[in-house]
Design an enzyme around this catalytic site. Structure first.
Site, PDB file in Angstrom:
ATOM      1  N   GLU C  47      82.285  23.725 -37.660  1.00 32.33           N
ATOM      2  CA  GLU C  47      82.552  22.701 -37.091  1.00 32.33           C
ATOM      3  C   GLU C  47      83.877  22.093 -36.762  1.00 32.33           C
ATOM      4  O   GLU C  47      84.351  22.036 -35.552  1.00 32.33           O
ATOM      5  CB  GLU C  47      81.842  21.512 -37.543  1.00 32.33           C
ATOM      6  CG  GLU C  47      80.317  21.582 -37.732  1.00 32.33           C
ATOM      7  CD  GLU C  47      79.498  21.471 -36.608  1.00 32.33           C
ATOM      8  OE1 GLU C  47      80.024  21.457 -35.381  1.00 32.33           O
ATOM      9  OE2 GLU C  47      78.369  22.044 -36.716  1.00 32.33           O
ATOM     10  N   ASN C  51      86.022  22.391 -33.141  1.00 39.13           N
ATOM     11  CA  ASN C  51      86.729  21.166 -32.508  1.00 39.13           C
ATOM     12  C   ASN C  51      88.245  21.573 -32.230  1.00 39.13           C
ATOM     13  O   ASN C  51      88.889  21.010 -31.297  1.00 39.13           O
ATOM     14  CB  ASN C  51      86.459  19.787 -33.420  1.00 39.13           C
ATOM     15  CG  ASN C  51      85.062  19.344 -33.324  1.00 39.13           C
ATOM     16  OD1 ASN C  51      84.419  19.751 -32.594  1.00 39.13           O
ATOM     17  ND2 ASN C  51      84.967  18.485 -34.347  1.00 39.13           N
ATOM     18  N   ARG C 105      78.370  20.070 -25.529  1.00 41.65           N
ATOM     19  CA  ARG C 105      78.668  19.511 -26.899  1.00 41.65           C
ATOM     20  C   ARG C 105      77.457  18.437 -27.263  1.00 41.65           C
ATOM     21  O   ARG C 105      77.266  17.739 -26.508  1.00 41.65           O
ATOM     22  CB  ARG C 105      79.938  19.088 -27.165  1.00 41.65           C
ATOM     23  CG  ARG C 105      81.085  19.923 -26.604  1.00 41.65           C
ATOM     24  CD  ARG C 105      80.978  21.202 -27.183  1.00 41.65           C
ATOM     25  NE  ARG C 105      81.065  21.192 -28.689  1.00 41.65           N
ATOM     26  CZ  ARG C 105      80.648  22.357 -29.643  1.00 41.65           C
ATOM     27  NH1 ARG C 105      80.228  23.245 -29.141  1.00 41.65           N
ATOM     28  NH2 ARG C 105      80.843  22.149 -30.948  1.00 41.65           N
TER      29      ARG C 105
HETATM   30  N1  LIG Z   1      90.499  18.575 -33.471  1.00 45.69           N
HETATM   31  C1  LIG Z   1      90.181  17.655 -32.296  1.00 45.69           C
HETATM   32  N2  LIG Z   1      91.272  17.497 -31.437  1.00 45.69           N
HETATM   33  C2  LIG Z   1      90.892  16.425 -30.509  1.00 45.69           C
HETATM   34  N3  LIG Z   1      89.741  16.059 -30.544  1.00 45.69           N
HETATM   35  C3  LIG Z   1      88.768  16.030 -31.307  1.00 45.69           C
HETATM   36  C4  LIG Z   1      89.024  16.855 -32.346  1.00 45.69           C
HETATM   37  N4  LIG Z   1      87.677  16.995 -33.106  1.00 45.69           N
HETATM   38  C5  LIG Z   1      87.005  15.974 -32.543  1.00 45.69           C
HETATM   39  N5  LIG Z   1      87.564  15.665 -31.486  1.00 45.69           N
HETATM   40  C6  LIG Z   1      86.955  14.361 -30.630  1.00 45.69           C
HETATM   41  O1  LIG Z   1      85.749  13.975 -31.548  1.00 45.69           O
HETATM   42  C7  LIG Z   1      84.642  14.116 -30.838  1.00 45.69           C
HETATM   43  C8  LIG Z   1      83.576  14.228 -31.577  1.00 45.69           C
HETATM   44  O2  LIG Z   1      83.495  15.605 -32.265  1.00 45.69           O
HETATM   45  P1  LIG Z   1      82.171  16.053 -33.030  1.00 45.69           P
HETATM   46  O3  LIG Z   1      81.718  15.058 -33.547  1.00 45.69           O
HETATM   47  O4  LIG Z   1      82.497  17.329 -33.616  1.00 45.69           O
HETATM   48  O5  LIG Z   1      81.139  16.582 -31.587  1.00 45.69           O
HETATM   49  P2  LIG Z   1      81.410  17.450 -30.373  1.00 45.69           P
HETATM   50  O6  LIG Z   1      82.405  18.667 -30.725  1.00 45.69           O
HETATM   51  O7  LIG Z   1      80.113  17.878 -29.993  1.00 45.69           O
HETATM   52  O8  LIG Z   1      82.144  16.733 -29.096  1.00 45.69           O
HETATM   53  C9  LIG Z   1      85.033  15.315 -29.685  1.00 45.69           C
HETATM   54  O9  LIG Z   1      83.952  15.176 -28.702  1.00 45.69           O
HETATM   55  C10 LIG Z   1      86.302  14.937 -29.391  1.00 45.69           C
HETATM   56  O10 LIG Z   1      86.468  13.996 -28.420  1.00 45.69           O
END
Ligand SMILES: Nc1ncnc2c1ncn2[C@@H]1O[C@H](COP(=O)(O)OP(=O)(O)O)[C@@H](O)[C@H]1O
Ligand SMILES: Nc1ncnc2c1ncn2[C@@H]1O[C@H](COP(=O)(O)OP(=O)(O)O)[C@@H](O)[C@H]1O
Lengths: 111, 146, 146, 111
Positions: C47, C51, C105
């Site tokens: 995960e 991301n 997503r």
């Molecule tokens: N490494 C990262 N860099 C920038 N934004 C991130 C990162 N990880 C997560 N995010 C932000 O957090 C949100 C939620 O992440 P997550 O719960 O993993 O759901 P998803 O990946 O399905 O969107 C993402 O949609 C993004 O906007």
């Protein structure tokens, strides 16, 4: 890394299983030496057919046990038909001084 | 696989020898090597990492760094330690030469690396450390050829 | 296992997602975890790495860094990118929140990490990048308990 | 990651094998969409029992195909009894809108 040891007449049969590298060979060496030094057997038969990995640390382990057997006026033989392992044994010159058989049965029959 | 890169740092503990093999093998497997090619790479990496632990750091604490590059179907692997270094590289690379016969070393480490990889270059400076560079071309055999 | 450490750097390519999982799993396996515990760790790492690729670097080139420490039977995993960062961390961590619904997503990444690990801390600064820190205690069950 | 697709009456049966992550789901999505968009079937049955790994990218993949089926006035059902995968599906609220059966046979009998 697993090790099985068994006495058969004058021979200590040592079966190695898994990955034989420097890390695992330290432990294996201690166990074989502890057993062999107090055993009445004087030959060692090393079965390498269940090894899934061996590097040159294995060569050192075998050379060392060859010497232990010599000290008891015995000898060491190897059971192995895994091409890659045989290649490393050959490369290291071990097969000039140690007899190799494809499997444990043949090795034991020819002791 | 067009291009890829990874760098791994880990402590010079012998328990990490198998870890280092798994990591490089997992990275190399992106090139779809045969089991034979993968074993060649694992064996060479194991030799170099073991040397860093035993000879480079002499069982002391230190960090080992592995870098691997993939370009087309070539893999380039560098294994580096900041240990004691090698005085005479030519001598060290000779088959059967070992500075630690008492530790049941066979002196075959560099010979194994040379045999299983396409190229091997060793750089070292006393007191500073050693760098082992190896490359191997993955043949990408078709299924019938395997 | 008393103490151990590793650091892995790799390119933000989606082909490296499975590579990252294998590396952390191989490192964690020194603690003799159950298959269940190992899958928990793999899922959480997957995960966070995904991301970094999708949100951090938005499919562009970048480097992802994973560090893992073992102390006794605790594993501490940090996953770091130097990508665009997260403006509102609280909102980002809410279940179902995603900034990229068009990419299918689910917004469940952080929830999955929280569920499968013992602790999760996210630090981020816009334009600089994101750091995800997770820990998990490996229970070291006896063979009968497994 | 392997994918097997097969039509059964009004249903497209999709069997996934291996590791379903963001990387593999991109490819899988394209293949399912290409098939389903030109097929006369309107329901999708997803068999997840041979997956060895799935993270939340799998949830996105399933949600997306659920919508594709809806657009054809069909629906999507899942065959899976792997605890870990069911847990992720449940956590994501998918099981509130999608029917789950332990295996493909039961799923097909209940379509
Ligand atoms: N490494 C990262 N860099 C920038 N934004 C991130 C990162 N990880 C997560 N995010 C932000 O957090 C949100 C939620 O992440 P997550 O719960 O993993 O759901 P998803 O990946 O399905 O969107 C993402 O949609 C993004 O906007
Ligand atoms: N990383 C290193 N640091 C210092 N010395 C090294 C290193 N690698 C190899 N050497 C030296 O080169 C010799 C030959 O190495 P090798 O062929 O691998 O055989 P072995 O490890 O069995 O001694 C070693 O005995 C050691 O003296």
């Amino acid at each position: 890394m697993f090790l099985e040891m068994e006495e058969l007449e004058n021979n200590l049969i040592v079966k190695l299983k898994g990955e034989l590298d420097h890390h695992s060979s330290e432990d294996i060496r201690k166990k074989i030496d502890a057993y062999f030094s107090t055993s009445s057997t004087s030959n060692i038969v090393m079965d390498l057919n269940e090894l899934t990995f061996m590097d040159s640390s294995g060569v050192g382990l075998i050379m060392g046990r060859y010497r232990s057997a010599q000290e008891k006026n015995g000898y060491l033989i190897i059971a192995c038909d895994k091409e890659r392992i045989v290649r490393i044994l050959d490369m290291s010159g071990l097969l000039k001084i140690i007899k190799l058989y494809p499997n444990l049965d043949t090795a034991i029959r020819n002791i | 696989m067009d291009k890829n890169y990874m760098k791994l740092e880990f402590l010079s503990k012998s328990a990490n020898e198998s870890f280092a093999r798994v990591v490089v093998a997992a990275f190399a497997s992106q090139l779809d090597p045969t089991l034979e090619e993968l074993s060649d790479i694992k064996t060479a990496v194991s030799e170099a990492v073991t040397n860093a632990i035993i000879h480079g750091y002499e069982y002391g604490e230190g960090v080992i760094i592995i870098e691997a590059f993939i370009v087309d179907n070539l893999i380039n692997i560098t294994i580096r330690d900041s240990g004691k270094g090698i005085k005479n590289i030519e001598e060290a690379m000779e088959p059967f030469y070992t500075s630690k016969p008492d530790l049941e070393r066979s002196g075959m480490g560099f010979t194994v690396m040379e045999t299983f990889m396409d190229s091997l270059v060793v750089e070292s400076s006393e007191g500073k450390g050693t760098v082992v560079r190896m490359t191997k071309e993955i043949k990408n055999l078709s299924d019938e050829e395997r």
